[in-house]
Design an enzyme around this catalytic site. Structure first.
Site, short mmCIF file in Angstrom:
data_model
loop_
_atom_site.label_atom_id
_atom_site.label_comp_id
_atom_site.label_asym_id
_atom_site.label_seq_id
_atom_site.Cartn_x
_atom_site.Cartn_y
_atom_site.Cartn_z
N LYS A 52 99.82 -4.58 59.14
CA LYS A 52 99.40 -3.41 58.33
C LYS A 52 98.90 -2.25 59.17
CE LYS A 52 94.66 -4.88 57.45
NZ LYS A 52 93.88 -5.91 56.78
N ARG A 112 83.43 -9.61 50.24
CA ARG A 112 84.66 -8.90 49.93
C ARG A 112 85.37 -9.82 48.96
NH1 ARG A 112 89.18 -6.10 53.89
NH2 ARG A 112 90.39 -7.93 53.31
#
Ligand SMILES: *Cc1c(COP(=O)(O)O)cnc(C)c1O
Length: 353
Positions: free
Chosen positions: A36, A129
């Site tokens: 990414k 998260r």
């Protein structure tokens, strides 16, 4: 050549991957190469596979589509969007998940397409998260096991991303305990226990990686050669697999402090200037549409970055011995944020070496 440019040395990406794959192999850990940060540029992803990564992982569907020609399983890192389940099943083999409704939708879609999609259930060990809260993980796994279009391949964790919690023998050990509790409760074997990202690497050298952790998802450590728990360089890796290059469009001696009343800059901030007297100031043809000024590190240590507006990057060259002139190219190493910005900008020419 067009500027600004991002020069990508695929051989260095391959060598960085190889070094990390070898390091992980000693602990029976396989490496998913995370693409990414470089927006899944296929040549760079291919270099990860040549370096020994067994899987490619990305956080965006659009990036996954660039990887279809590469022969490796594809792992979706970000929790899938309910609205993208169709494209997910089409472009990825496995995804990280924490929501029943999403997994159910993936299962239905996979059945419709005559496929089975792999699920790695994320567990939140306290980093806050993504992930099923650790106390609910065993029960949650049971609900996933009832769905026919998906296969529960394993469980995983993501640390140091939001809460900054550092992976330790203790918290990854807790992940392994949860995996074994799931195996015992449902009489199954989990293939994958995914122990995090580049922030877990420090445990390998210390010999503190719990035995059953068998996958790491590595991005920054491969791309830039940093472990990310403490920000240390990984010995033997290349720092410069990616180089940012921009061209000088103005070079003049000017004062270091603007003349006149100081208002707001182009980004609504009131700038502050350090008085360095008269300086040799270069303007490069690159700006915030290409890069972030705090994300680039001049390869020449004597150059300092003063700031940037949308299209102009301003440097102080006073301390340099070299005599630069208009048209010359200045090269930079990148931080994670800088690399992400340069890869994302359509104005930055990507050059594969
Ligand atoms: C980005 C990401 C990674 C890779 O992180 P690095 O620090 O670049 O190694 C791994 N897992 C997940 C879930 C991610 O989002």
């Amino acid at each position: 050549m067009k500027y600004p440019a991002l020069i990508i040395d695929t051989n260095k990406i391959k060598e960085n991957t190889r070094l990390l794959v070898d390091k992980c192999e000693k602990h029976s850990i396989s490496v998913a190469g995370v693409t990414k940060v470089f927006c899944a540029i296929p040549e760079a992803a291919k270099a990860m596979l040549e370096g020994g990564a067994y899987m490619l992982a990305d956080s965006r569907i659009e990036n996954g589509k660039k990887l279809t020609d590469l022969d490796a399983p594809k792992l979706m890192l970000r929790l899938p969007l309910l609205s993208q389940v169709d494209e997910l099943v089409e472009n990825f083999d496995i995804s990280l998940n924490s929501e029943y409704d999403t997994i159910k939708a993936i299962s239905d879609k996979a059945l419709e397409k005559g496929k089975q999609h792999g699920i790695i259930m994320m567990v939140d060990l306290g980093d806050l998260r993504e992930g099923v809260w650790y106390e609910d993980a065993v029960e949650f796994a049971g609900t996933v096991l009832e769905l026919k279009g998906v296969k529960l391949l394993g469980i995983g964790v993501n640390l140091t991303c939001y809460g900054g919690v550092i992976p330790t023998q203790k918290n990854l050990g807790q992940l392994v305990e949860i995996a074994e509790e799931i195996e015992k409760t449902y009489n199954i074997k989990l293939e994958i226990i995914s122990g995090g990202n580049s922030s877990s690497i420090h445990l390998l050298d210390k010999g503190e990686m719990p035995k059953r952790i068998n996958q790491l998802r590595l991005g920054e450590s491969i791309a830039l050669g940093f472990e990310t728990a403490y920000g240390d360089r990984i010995k033997g890796t290349h720092r410069d697999a990616f180089t940012f290059a921009a061209q000088i469009i103005e070079l003049k001696e000017k004062p270091s402090v603007p003349i006149g009343e100081i208002g707001m800059d182009a980004f609504g901030q009131k700038p502050v200037f350090e008085d360095r007297g008269l300086i040799k100031r270069a303007i490069l043809g690159a700006g915030r549409q290409d890069i972030r000024p705090d994300g680039i590190v001049p390869k020449c240590e004597k150059i300092s970055v003063l700031g940037a507006s949308s299209d102009h990057l301003i440097l102080d060259l006073t301390a340099c011995d070299r005599e630069y002139k208009v048209g010359d190219i200045i090269e930079f190493d990148l931080t994670y944020g800088g690399l992400l910005a340069a890869c994302t900008s359509e104005y930055v020419e990507k050059v594969i070496r």
